[in-house]
Design a protein around this motif. Structure first.
Motif, mmCIF file in Angstrom:
data_model
loop_
_atom_site.group_PDB
_atom_site.id
_atom_site.type_symbol
_atom_site.label_atom_id
_atom_site.label_comp_id
_atom_site.label_asym_id
_atom_site.label_seq_id
_atom_site.Cartn_x
_atom_site.Cartn_y
_atom_site.Cartn_z
ATOM 1 N N ASN A 1 19.250 57.015 -18.397
ATOM 2 C CA ASN A 1 19.170 55.595 -18.080
ATOM 3 C C ASN A 1 17.728 55.119 -18.066
ATOM 4 O OD1 ASN A 1 21.934 55.741 -17.739
ATOM 5 N ND2 ASN A 1 21.800 55.998 -15.531
ATOM 6 N N ARG B 1 18.495 48.676 -18.019
ATOM 7 C CA ARG B 1 18.339 47.468 -17.202
ATOM 8 C C ARG B 1 16.906 46.989 -17.355
ATOM 9 N NH1 ARG B 1 21.447 45.480 -12.630
ATOM 10 N NH2 ARG B 1 20.289 43.700 -11.864
ATOM 11 N N ASP C 1 22.428 53.836 -19.791
ATOM 12 C CA ASP C 1 22.370 52.430 -19.420
ATOM 13 C C ASP C 1 20.927 51.939 -19.442
ATOM 14 O OD1 ASP C 1 25.069 52.790 -18.984
ATOM 15 O OD2 ASP C 1 24.890 52.916 -16.810
ATOM 16 N N GLY D 1 25.943 52.706 -24.020
ATOM 17 C CA GLY D 1 25.908 52.567 -22.572
ATOM 18 C C GLY D 1 25.900 51.098 -22.202
ATOM 19 N N GLU D 2 25.800 50.835 -20.915
ATOM 20 C CA GLU D 2 25.797 49.456 -20.426
ATOM 21 C C GLU D 2 24.396 48.872 -20.504
ATOM 22 O OE1 GLU D 2 27.689 46.920 -16.768
ATOM 23 O OE2 GLU D 2 26.881 48.897 -16.297
ATOM 24 N N GLY E 1 29.221 49.535 -25.689
ATOM 25 C CA GLY E 1 29.261 49.467 -24.236
ATOM 26 C C GLY E 1 29.199 48.023 -23.774
#
Length: 169
Positions: free
Chosen positions: A60, A78, A76, A92-93, A107
């Motif tokens: 991530n 962010r 993920d 992934g997100e 995702g």
């Protein structure tokens, strides 16, 4: 074209040793009145971090800054502003204030502003406040508008009350 040297001006005289006079202590910390050349903000915004197309990341990524991904990320992401390049693949997100997709995402995508360009390939749900999808973009999934898509749909739980059994006394 030519300028006059300030050495000969009345305020900048040297003493007998040839050294300039030191400034008065009260003048040292003060900036000249009307000096507006220094910015008020402490720091300029740093440039986006770039993950090149030969980079493969498993895990991530989290930042408060901007990221431009050209490589592959399995995990993920962010960020504040996330740009997915044409050569990028994300599995992934993705969560960001602004998301610009030029490449491939497999995702969920969460963003205040989400933009899918003509070269975008998204396989997953998009949760957004505003969205723009250009002609030619490939998208498989659902689209849902939320006022706060970054929260993850998690509303604060109301305090639960435990059922009380009557006490016999």
């Amino acid at each position: 074209m030519f300028s006059k040297s300030k050495i000969n001006e009345p305020g900048n005289k040297a003493d007998d040793t040839g050294a300039a006079k030191p400034a008065a202590p009260s003048d040292a910390p003060r900036a000249p009145a009307g000096d507006f050349t220094k910015p008020v903000t402490p720091k300029a915004k740093p440039p986006a971090s770039v993950l090149s197309n030969d980079l493969h990341i498993t895990g991530n990524i989290r930042t408060t800054g901007d990221i431009q991904v050209e490589g592959t990320v399995e995990g993920d992401i962010r960020a504040h502003l996330l740009t997915i390049g044409e050569t990028a693949t994300i599995k992934g997100e993705v969560i960001a204030d602004d998301v610009v997709v030029n490449g491939r995402i497999v995702g969920r995508v969460r963003g205040l502003k989400v933009r899918l360009t003509a070269t975008a390939r998204v396989e997953g749900d998009i949760i957004h406040k505003t969205i723009a999808i250009e002609s030619g973009a490939h998208f498989e999934g659902s689209v849902q508008r939320q006022d706060d898509p970054l929260s993850g749909g998690k509303k604060p739980a109301a305090p639960q009350q435990t059922p009380q059994t009557p006490q016999q006394g």
